[in-house]
Design an enzyme around this catalytic site. Structure first.
Site, mmCIF file in Angstrom:
data_model
loop_
_atom_site.group_PDB
_atom_site.id
_atom_site.type_symbol
_atom_site.label_atom_id
_atom_site.label_comp_id
_atom_site.label_asym_id
_atom_site.label_seq_id
_atom_site.Cartn_x
_atom_site.Cartn_y
_atom_site.Cartn_z
ATOM 1 N N LYS A 59 -1.245 20.471 -7.026
ATOM 2 C CA LYS A 59 -2.044 21.322 -6.125
ATOM 3 C C LYS A 59 -1.603 21.055 -4.677
ATOM 4 O O LYS A 59 -0.575 21.559 -4.273
ATOM 5 C CB LYS A 59 -3.540 21.048 -6.335
ATOM 6 N N SER A 104 -12.727 23.826 -10.308
ATOM 7 C CA SER A 104 -11.531 24.672 -10.205
ATOM 8 C C SER A 104 -11.838 26.157 -10.286
ATOM 9 O O SER A 104 -11.042 26.965 -9.802
ATOM 10 C CB SER A 104 -10.534 24.282 -11.292
ATOM 11 N N HIS A 123 -8.186 19.261 -7.423
ATOM 12 C CA HIS A 123 -8.140 20.250 -6.333
ATOM 13 C C HIS A 123 -8.517 19.662 -4.976
ATOM 14 O O HIS A 123 -8.346 20.327 -3.961
ATOM 15 C CB HIS A 123 -9.053 21.438 -6.661
HETATM 16 C C1 LIG Z 1 -9.906 20.250 -12.489
HETATM 17 C C2 LIG Z 1 -8.524 20.181 -13.054
HETATM 18 N N1 LIG Z 1 -8.132 19.051 -13.665
HETATM 19 C C3 LIG Z 1 -6.891 18.953 -14.189
HETATM 20 C C4 LIG Z 1 -5.993 19.979 -14.115
HETATM 21 C C5 LIG Z 1 -4.635 19.843 -14.740
HETATM 22 O O1 LIG Z 1 -3.686 19.727 -13.756
HETATM 23 P P1 LIG Z 1 -2.172 20.190 -13.906
HETATM 24 O O2 LIG Z 1 -2.126 21.674 -13.695
HETATM 25 O O3 LIG Z 1 -1.515 19.442 -12.821
HETATM 26 O O4 LIG Z 1 -1.696 19.825 -15.265
HETATM 27 C C6 LIG Z 1 -6.360 21.174 -13.511
HETATM 28 C C7 LIG Z 1 -5.411 22.289 -13.429
HETATM 29 O O5 LIG Z 1 -5.563 23.278 -12.802
HETATM 30 C C8 LIG Z 1 -7.666 21.278 -12.949
HETATM 31 O O6 LIG Z 1 -8.070 22.401 -12.361
#
Ligand SMILES: Cc1ncc(COP(=O)(O)O)c(C=O)c1O
Length: 418
Positions: A262, A203, A231
């Protein structure tokens, strides 16, 4: 406290300074006040939808911006058909689910989405979480136990690390995307069971996980692999089934985890896999059992987004054309995007003060990128993060590149000649 607060970062304020745990450390409050010109770049108010061009508040006034901040990769957050579907669900199902899925929050729309996600990914079943964070945390902590070992890439998202902490398993890190380092970590740590935890697209760095090589190593140690496809889901692979589809490793991972926040342009998380595993997880994932289900209106939007994201592969084609174009142009300008090869791109500045100063300048000129500071990234990789979407036109991207060139390139040259 007499130390120079300007040299501090978030890791310096973990311990309280009074006996009351409900009180923030006064030095933290002073530090934030001293750095308010940087802090004001966070939590900007979005005054319209997360579209390629939008309006945010900057300097107390509305500021039209080119949006390189939102995760709206396929432009589905504001797709007219998605909005119609959401409106219809609001009419039929009302606003909130008003209960945990276990007791009263499961609706026919939730069940339908479970079935459609499972079918899309070729799995027996799927379950939904009210956030991606809760989905990752709940899945890891719901399946790992004290006697297990989690081996995480050292750039792993906090939801994964917190899941391991909550499970009380032993947690070990390996060097980012390095199969040799994973091999060594797996050799050092033997638990009752081993789980290697990686990401489809990282991310902050925007690089793909080296899935084939890492799975080879994991399998040679009889370890299972969990891929966070937050992502990459719907944005990668010919059919949108994520980085695992892109690298041809889908049949080597028993569970698929992704988010709806996303490329789906909505909210929530999911995990898909065998009926037996999910039946177990439904009872042991705390964020599933003890938290309210997603609002039906969000589920209806996701159902439509899934339909559009799978029936219109041209959205993915446009996303990747835009990402490739933007990368190529940034490189021509000599701008460092690290190891990124995807639509998530760090623009590495390295120096904290300069990054915040440039970030203000970009907003003044109408370009919205996210400031990313330590400890989210290592000190020498302090950056802006830019996310390119299928909705950006060539004109949007060219204007963004002009702004970046005017703002960043002279600074880089000045620094070199200083
Ligand atoms: C790699 C990764 N996993 C999990 C999440 C958590 O997702 P959410 O924002 O839908 O709670 C994110 C959030 O940006 C992320 O970048």
């Amino acid at each position: 406290m007499n130390e120079d607060l300007t040299k501090f970062n978030l890791s310096n304020f973990l311990f309280g300074e009074s006996n009351d745990p409900l009180q923030a450390p006064p030095s933290f409050t002073k530090w934030v006040q001293m750095g308010s010109w940087a802090a004001e770049l966070y939590e900007p108010e979005l005054l319209a939808s997360a579209d390629a061009r939008t309006t945010i508040t900057y300097g107390g006034k509305p500021r039209p911006v080119i949006n390189l901040c939102s995760y709206n990769y396929l432009g589905l957050a504001n797709h007219p058909e998605v909005l119609v579907a959401a409106h219809e669900a609001l009419r039929t199902h009302g606003m909130g689910a008003c209960g945990s899925p276990m007791l009263s929050g499961m609706t026919d729309l939730h069940r339908e989405l479970e079935r459609r996600v499972a079918k899309f990914l070729g799995r027996e079943d799927a379950m939904l979480f009210n956030s991606g964070f809760g989905g990752a945390l709940g899945t890891i902590s719901g399946l790992l136990r004290k006697t297990d070992v989690a081996i995480l890439d050292n750039r792993s998202h906090l939801s994964l690390r917190d899941g391991a902490v909550l499970s009380r398993c032993r947690a070990e890190k390996f060097e980012h995307n390095d199969p040799d380092s994973l091999d060594a970590a797996l050799g050092r740590q033997k638990g009752r069971r081993q789980l290697v935890i990686v990401e489809g697209i990282y991310s902050m760095d925007g690089d793909f996980g080296k899935l084939k090589e890492l799975i080879d190593v994991a399998e040679s140690h009889d370890a299972s692999v969990f891929i966070d496809e937050a992502h990459s889901m719907l944005g990668c692979g010919d059919h949108g089934r994520g980085a695992a589809e892109h690298f041809g490793v889908e049949d080597r991972v028993p569970l698929v985890y992704g988010t709806f926040s996303k490329a789906f342009g909505a909210l929530g998380g999911f995990v898909a896999g065998s009926k037996e595993t999910l039946q177990y997880l439904r009872f042991y994932a705390h964020p599933y059992v003890y938290s309210c289900a997603l609002p039906p209106v969000v589920i209806a939007a996701i159902l439509k987004a899934l339909e559009l994201g799978t029936s219109q592969p041209e959205l993915r084609v446009r996303l990747w054309e835009n990402a490739d174009y933007f990368h190529a142009q940034l490189h021509t300008l000599g701008i460092d995007t690290g190891a990124s090869t995807t639509y998530v791109m760090p623009i590495i500045i390295g120096d904290r003060g300069r990054m915040y100063q440039l970030c203000h300048e970009l907003r003044r000129r109408g370009l919205w990128v996210a400031p990313v500071d330590y400890p989210a990234v290592p000190q020498n990789r302090i950056c802006f993060r830019a996310c390119v979407t299928a909705k950006h036109t060539r004109a949007d991207l060219d204007e963004a590149l002009n702004i970046l060139e005017d703002t960043l390139v002279p600074t880089a040259l000045q620094t070199q000649s200083a």
